[in-house]
Design a protein around this motif. Structure first.
Motif, PDB file in Angstrom:
ATOM      1  N   ASP A  82       0.814  -1.219   0.000  1.00 28.55           N
ATOM      2  CA  ASP A  82       0.000   0.000   0.000  1.00 28.55           C
ATOM      3  C   ASP A  82       0.845   1.266   0.000  1.00 28.55           C
ATOM      4  O   ASP A  82       0.464   2.275  -0.593  1.00 28.55           O
ATOM      5  CB  ASP A  82      -0.927   0.019   1.229  1.00 28.55           C
ATOM      6  N   THR A  83       2.007   1.236   0.673  1.00 26.19           N
ATOM      7  CA  THR A  83       2.842   2.429   0.786  1.00 26.19           C
ATOM      8  C   THR A  83       3.902   2.496  -0.305  1.00 26.19           C
ATOM      9  O   THR A  83       4.093   3.533  -0.940  1.00 26.19           O
ATOM     10  CB  THR A  83       3.521   2.478   2.172  1.00 26.19           C
ATOM     11  N   PHE A  84       4.628   1.408  -0.521  1.00 28.32           N
ATOM     12  CA  PHE A  84       5.655   1.336  -1.560  1.00 28.32           C
ATOM     13  C   PHE A  84       5.514   0.034  -2.334  1.00 28.32           C
ATOM     14  O   PHE A  84       5.170  -1.000  -1.768  1.00 28.32           O
ATOM     15  CB  PHE A  84       7.060   1.400  -0.952  1.00 28.32           C
ATOM     16  N   ASP A  85       5.833   0.111  -3.620  1.00 30.45           N
ATOM     17  CA  ASP A  85       5.857  -1.109  -4.427  1.00 30.45           C
ATOM     18  C   ASP A  85       7.098  -1.938  -4.107  1.00 30.45           C
ATOM     19  O   ASP A  85       7.031  -3.164  -4.055  1.00 30.45           O
ATOM     20  CB  ASP A  85       5.841  -0.760  -5.923  1.00 30.45           C
ATOM     21  N   GLU A  86       8.221  -1.238  -3.911  1.00 35.22           N
ATOM     22  CA  GLU A  86       9.459  -1.948  -3.597  1.00 35.22           C
ATOM     23  C   GLU A  86      10.403  -1.022  -2.843  1.00 35.22           C
ATOM     24  O   GLU A  86      10.546   0.152  -3.186  1.00 35.22           O
ATOM     25  CB  GLU A  86      10.145  -2.447  -4.868  1.00 35.22           C
ATOM     26  N   THR A  87      11.032  -1.544  -1.784  1.00 32.30           N
ATOM     27  CA  THR A  87      12.052  -0.820  -1.049  1.00 32.30           C
ATOM     28  C   THR A  87      13.286  -1.712  -0.916  1.00 32.30           C
ATOM     29  O   THR A  87      13.270  -2.875  -1.328  1.00 32.30           O
ATOM     30  CB  THR A  87      11.558  -0.432   0.361  1.00 32.30           C
ATOM     31  N   VAL A  88      14.339  -1.159  -0.352  1.00 36.69           N
ATOM     32  CA  VAL A  88      15.540  -1.958  -0.109  1.00 36.69           C
ATOM     33  C   VAL A  88      15.205  -3.158   0.775  1.00 36.69           C
ATOM     34  O   VAL A  88      15.747  -4.258   0.602  1.00 36.69           O
ATOM     35  CB  VAL A  88      16.632  -1.089   0.560  1.00 36.69           C
ATOM     36  N   ASN A 144      -1.504   7.226   7.829  1.00 34.36           N
ATOM     37  CA  ASN A 144      -0.935   7.216   6.492  1.00 34.36           C
ATOM     38  C   ASN A 144       0.505   7.704   6.510  1.00 34.36           C
ATOM     39  O   ASN A 144       0.799   8.781   7.029  1.00 34.36           O
ATOM     40  CB  ASN A 144      -1.786   8.104   5.573  1.00 34.36           C
ATOM     41  N   PHE A 145       1.413   6.944   5.917  1.00 39.08           N
ATOM     42  CA  PHE A 145       2.842   7.269   5.930  1.00 39.08           C
ATOM     43  C   PHE A 145       3.115   8.622   5.285  1.00 39.08           C
ATOM     44  O   PHE A 145       3.837   9.467   5.835  1.00 39.08           O
ATOM     45  CB  PHE A 145       3.624   6.174   5.215  1.00 39.08           C
ATOM     46  N   TYR A 146       2.556   8.853   4.102  1.00 30.92           N
ATOM     47  CA  TYR A 146       2.864  10.079   3.363  1.00 30.92           C
ATOM     48  C   TYR A 146       2.272  11.306   4.036  1.00 30.92           C
ATOM     49  O   TYR A 146       2.876  12.385   4.012  1.00 30.92           O
ATOM     50  CB  TYR A 146       2.352   9.961   1.919  1.00 30.92           C
ATOM     51  N   LEU A 147       1.111  11.164   4.636  1.00 29.50           N
ATOM     52  CA  LEU A 147       0.515  12.286   5.346  1.00 29.50           C
ATOM     53  C   LEU A 147       1.386  12.675   6.538  1.00 29.50           C
ATOM     54  O   LEU A 147       1.626  13.864   6.776  1.00 29.50           O
ATOM     55  CB  LEU A 147      -0.900  11.931   5.802  1.00 29.50           C
ATOM     56  N   LYS A 148       1.863  11.685   7.267  1.00 26.53           N
ATOM     57  CA  LYS A 148       2.731  11.969   8.414  1.00 26.53           C
ATOM     58  C   LYS A 148       4.034  12.625   7.963  1.00 26.53           C
ATOM     59  O   LYS A 148       4.490  13.597   8.567  1.00 26.53           O
ATOM     60  CB  LYS A 148       3.031  10.679   9.175  1.00 26.53           C
ATOM     61  N   PHE A 149       4.631  12.084   6.915  1.00 28.18           N
ATOM     62  CA  PHE A 149       5.876  12.631   6.409  1.00 28.18           C
ATOM     63  C   PHE A 149       5.685  14.065   5.916  1.00 28.18           C
ATOM     64  O   PHE A 149       6.532  14.941   6.145  1.00 28.18           O
ATOM     65  CB  PHE A 149       6.403  11.752   5.267  1.00 28.18           C
ATOM     66  N   LEU A 150       4.548  14.302   5.252  1.00 24.55           N
ATOM     67  CA  LEU A 150       4.244  15.645   4.754  1.00 24.55           C
ATOM     68  C   LEU A 150       4.071  16.628   5.911  1.00 24.55           C
ATOM     69  O   LEU A 150       4.604  17.745   5.879  1.00 24.55           O
ATOM     70  CB  LEU A 150       2.980  15.605   3.902  1.00 24.55           C
ATOM     71  N   LEU A 151       3.347  16.223   6.932  1.00 24.34           N
ATOM     72  CA  LEU A 151       3.116  17.106   8.075  1.00 24.34           C
ATOM     73  C   LEU A 151       4.429  17.464   8.781  1.00 24.34           C
ATOM     74  O   LEU A 151       4.656  18.624   9.145  1.00 24.34           O
ATOM     75  CB  LEU A 151       2.163  16.436   9.065  1.00 24.34           C
ATOM     76  N   LYS A 179      -5.238   3.269  19.600  1.00 24.08           N
ATOM     77  CA  LYS A 179      -5.383   3.598  18.185  1.00 24.08           C
ATOM     78  C   LYS A 179      -6.312   4.781  17.960  1.00 24.08           C
ATOM     79  O   LYS A 179      -6.135   5.557  17.011  1.00 24.08           O
ATOM     80  CB  LYS A 179      -5.909   2.369  17.438  1.00 24.08           C
ATOM     81  N   ASP A 180      -7.308   4.960  18.829  1.00 23.37           N
ATOM     82  CA  ASP A 180      -8.246   6.066  18.660  1.00 23.37           C
ATOM     83  C   ASP A 180      -7.564   7.422  18.824  1.00 23.37           C
ATOM     84  O   ASP A 180      -8.081   8.443  18.359  1.00 23.37           O
ATOM     85  CB  ASP A 180      -9.391   5.951  19.671  1.00 23.37           C
ATOM     86  N   PHE A 181      -6.422   7.444  19.509  1.00 21.64           N
ATOM     87  CA  PHE A 181      -5.727   8.705  19.768  1.00 21.64           C
ATOM     88  C   PHE A 181      -4.526   8.906  18.842  1.00 21.64           C
ATOM     89  O   PHE A 181      -3.685   9.755  19.112  1.00 21.64           O
ATOM     90  CB  PHE A 181      -5.256   8.737  21.231  1.00 21.64           C
ATOM     91  N   GLU A 182      -4.460   8.131  17.753  1.00 26.00           N
ATOM     92  CA  GLU A 182      -3.342   8.284  16.811  1.00 26.00           C
ATOM     93  C   GLU A 182      -3.207   9.704  16.264  1.00 26.00           C
ATOM     94  O   GLU A 182      -2.091  10.215  16.148  1.00 26.00           O
ATOM     95  CB  GLU A 182      -3.487   7.278  15.656  1.00 26.00           C
ATOM     96  N   PRO A 183      -4.319  10.397  15.922  1.00 24.03           N
ATOM     97  CA  PRO A 183      -4.172  11.787  15.448  1.00 24.03           C
ATOM     98  C   PRO A 183      -3.501  12.695  16.480  1.00 24.03           C
ATOM     99  O   PRO A 183      -2.727  13.581  16.113  1.00 24.03           O
ATOM    100  CB  PRO A 183      -5.614  12.218  15.171  1.00 24.03           C
TER     101      PRO A 183
END
Length: 556
Positions: free
Chosen positions: A115-121, A357-364, A412-416
């Motif tokens: 879901d996040t990356f097709d391929e990583t190291v 979401n990985f990208y949302l966190k990284f963006l923030l 998990k409910d407090f992740e935001p």
């Protein structure tokens, strides 16, 4: 005129020409933002589990709904949810009938969540389970390369000049970063990451030095902070690249190829006049200064003999420990460099272990750096270096510590709320990083300023090298405790460093120390050394800006 600062005041401290050069020098800062965090994407570890033996079409989305015969070959019949939890082992059936039993063995093949990356190291080399520490090792080696690059290229620039060293760094960066995308296995990837770290951050340090050396004394604080404003721009570029491409090799190439532009700096940026003067190349230094005056539309002061400019004999770093006062202050500065580097990089590395979401966190975490630097510029002149730095360090550490409640009690409910606290922590660490460059350079006496900053940078890299391992604790410990533990460690060290900062003297609007003796007496109540002057008058030779002699006491 007794020094270069006096000349820069006449021809322009941050005129149109210096602004043009400064913006060009900021381009490598964008690349620095990409490379310093790129390995978080390249070596991302997705969710994974063991591949079902004998089931060639097994994928991450196939869970719990297997054919009965497949289940019997892989897990005990009484536990058909095993693959929802165990990532490293399978059960194999031995024997038949009543004599059959199940043996747990480590699997050799895995399926990954794409879901996040097709391929990583990690997915390409199956760096999970018994190999899961290898990504942390690669990150550590990268930051080790940063340390070596700061030292090596810093010394090289003092020897052959800033421009030539910038060109060498750029060529090394291009070759190593492009080659990284074609590495066949983990060890060659790690070696090239060392070279990328060395050349990338060596280049960043050089453009920072050039930007400051071409700027007048009253504008250096602004220039030093603004240089960091381009770092999050690189992070935003990296986030978009990762979101669109999803493949680590393509991401690496898209980050590397734009660095070709940095090669042009060699033919556009003039050599540092300060370095030219230190090498006795006075005619070349005068040519550069006259060009600055011409471009800034300022008259160049005539009858100046650059060979007569006052020179301060350089000292050695160990002299910072010849006085108890200086040694105490130096240790506090080193602690802050260690902590701010650790929490700045560690928070971003660890955020992949948190929910959402990985990208949302990284963006923030990238976006919040922009207002953090803008706030820093406004606070520094008003509240001073010491108080602002201590505030940012305790803000960053305190925010990380508060995640104990959102992770352990909220779940998990407090992740935001956990992500929000991490963002606040990133604001603090970004502001602290910008301030510590200025604060420590002002605290170190002139004779050991370069050496002190170099040593501080080395300590900061040690903090960066420790960050991946502390972040990895989250994976090793597991559960909610694993999510909270790295942030608690980062927070405790940061708060401690911030508290110790309050024991340092303030430097804003004060005549800075030149010698070791002045550094030991700076800011003490014993000597009346806190002489307030305007920033533009730091280099004035009048008696009121000099360190006064000890007060003579007489008996009444």
């Amino acid at each position: 005129m007794s020094n270069l600062e006096d000349i820069l005041k006449r021809i322009g401290e941050f005129g149109r020409y210096q602004i043009f050069l400064f913006l060009l020098l900021c381009l490598p800062s964008i690349s620095n933002g990409c490379y310093m965090m790129a390995i978080v994407l390249l070596a991302y570890t997705p969710k994974h589990r063991c591949k079902i033996p004998g089931y060639d079409n097994d994928t991450w989305t196939v869970q719990g709904d297997y054919h009965a015969s497949l289940i019997n070959r892989t897990i005990p019949p009484s536990d058909d949810s095993f693959y929802d939890y165990d990532r490293c082992h399978v059960y194999k059936q031995t024997g038949t009938g009543n004599s059959s039993s199940y043996t747990m063995t480590q699997c050799s093949k895995w399926v990954y969540d794409h879901d996040t990356f097709d391929e990583t190291v990690v997915t390409e080399g199956n760096l999970v389970c018994s190999e899961e520490m290898k990504p942390a090792h690669a990150q550590m080696v990268y930051y080790c390369g940063v340390l070596v690059g700061d030292l090596f290229f810093g010394m090289l620039s003092d020897s052959i000049g800033r421009r030539k060293t910038i060109l060498i760094c750029t060529v090394c960066l291009l070759i190593s970063s492009v080659s990284t995308a074609f590495t066949p296995e983990f060890y060659s990837f790690t070696v090239l990451e060392f070279l990328v770290g060395a050349s990338n951050h060596g280049l960043f340090i050089l453009v920072c030095v050039m930007g400051i050396e071409l700027t007048g004394p009253s504008k250096r604080m602004l220039a030093g902070v603004l240089m960091h404003l381009f770092f999050p721009v690189g992070l935003l570029y990296l986030t978009g690249t990762g979101f669109i491409l999803r493949n680590w090799k393509t991401i690496q190439l898209v980050v590397a190829i734009p660095c070709v532009v940095h090669v042009c700096l060699y033919w556009i940026i003039p050599e540092s006049p300060r370095w030219l003067i230190s090498q006795g190349r006075y005619k070349e230094a005068e040519t550069v200064l006259r060009k600055v005056a011409l471009k800034n539309r300022k008259p160049y002061p005539e009858k100046i003999d650059l060979s007569q400019i006052d020179k301060v004999k350089p000292g050695r770093v160990w002299q910072l420990f010849t006085s108890k006062t200086l040694a105490w202050r130096t240790c506090i500065i080193f602690l802050n460099w260690f902590s701010v580097s650790q929490i700045f990089f560690g928070t971003t590395i660890h955020m992949s272990n948190l929910g959402g979401n990985f990208y949302l966190k990284f963006l923030l975490l990238a976006v919040v750096e922009l207002p953090a630097i803008a706030i820093t510029i406004g606070l520094l002149s008003k509240f001073g270096r010491r108080n602002v730095h201590a505030f940012f360090m305790m803000l960053s550490g305190g925010s990380n510590l508060l995640t104990i409640f959102t992770v352990l009690l909220g779940g998990k409910d407090f992740e935001p709320f956990t992500i929000a606290l991490c963002c606040i922590g990133k604001v603090g660490s970004t502001g602290a990083f910008a301030v510590i460059y200025i604060f420590s350079s002002e605290l170190f006496p002139t004779v050991v300023r370069t050496g002190g900053m170099g040593a501080s940078s080395c300590v900061a890299r040690i903090g960066g090298m420790s960050a991946p391992y502390i972040a990895k604790l989250g994976t090793l410990v597991g559960s909610h405790y694993g999510q909270a533990l790295p942030l608690v460690i980062f927070g405790c060290i940061s708060v401690t460093a911030g508290i110790f900062t309050l024991f340092l003297p303030e430097t804003v609007n004060k005549r800075l120390p030149d010698t070791i003796d002045e550094g030991a007496r700076f800011g003490t109540s014993k000597e009346d050394l806190d002489v307030y002057v305007q920033a533009s008058d730091y280099s004035d030779d009048s008696e009121e800006t000099k360190f006064p002699p000890p007060e003579e006491k007489t008996l009444l």
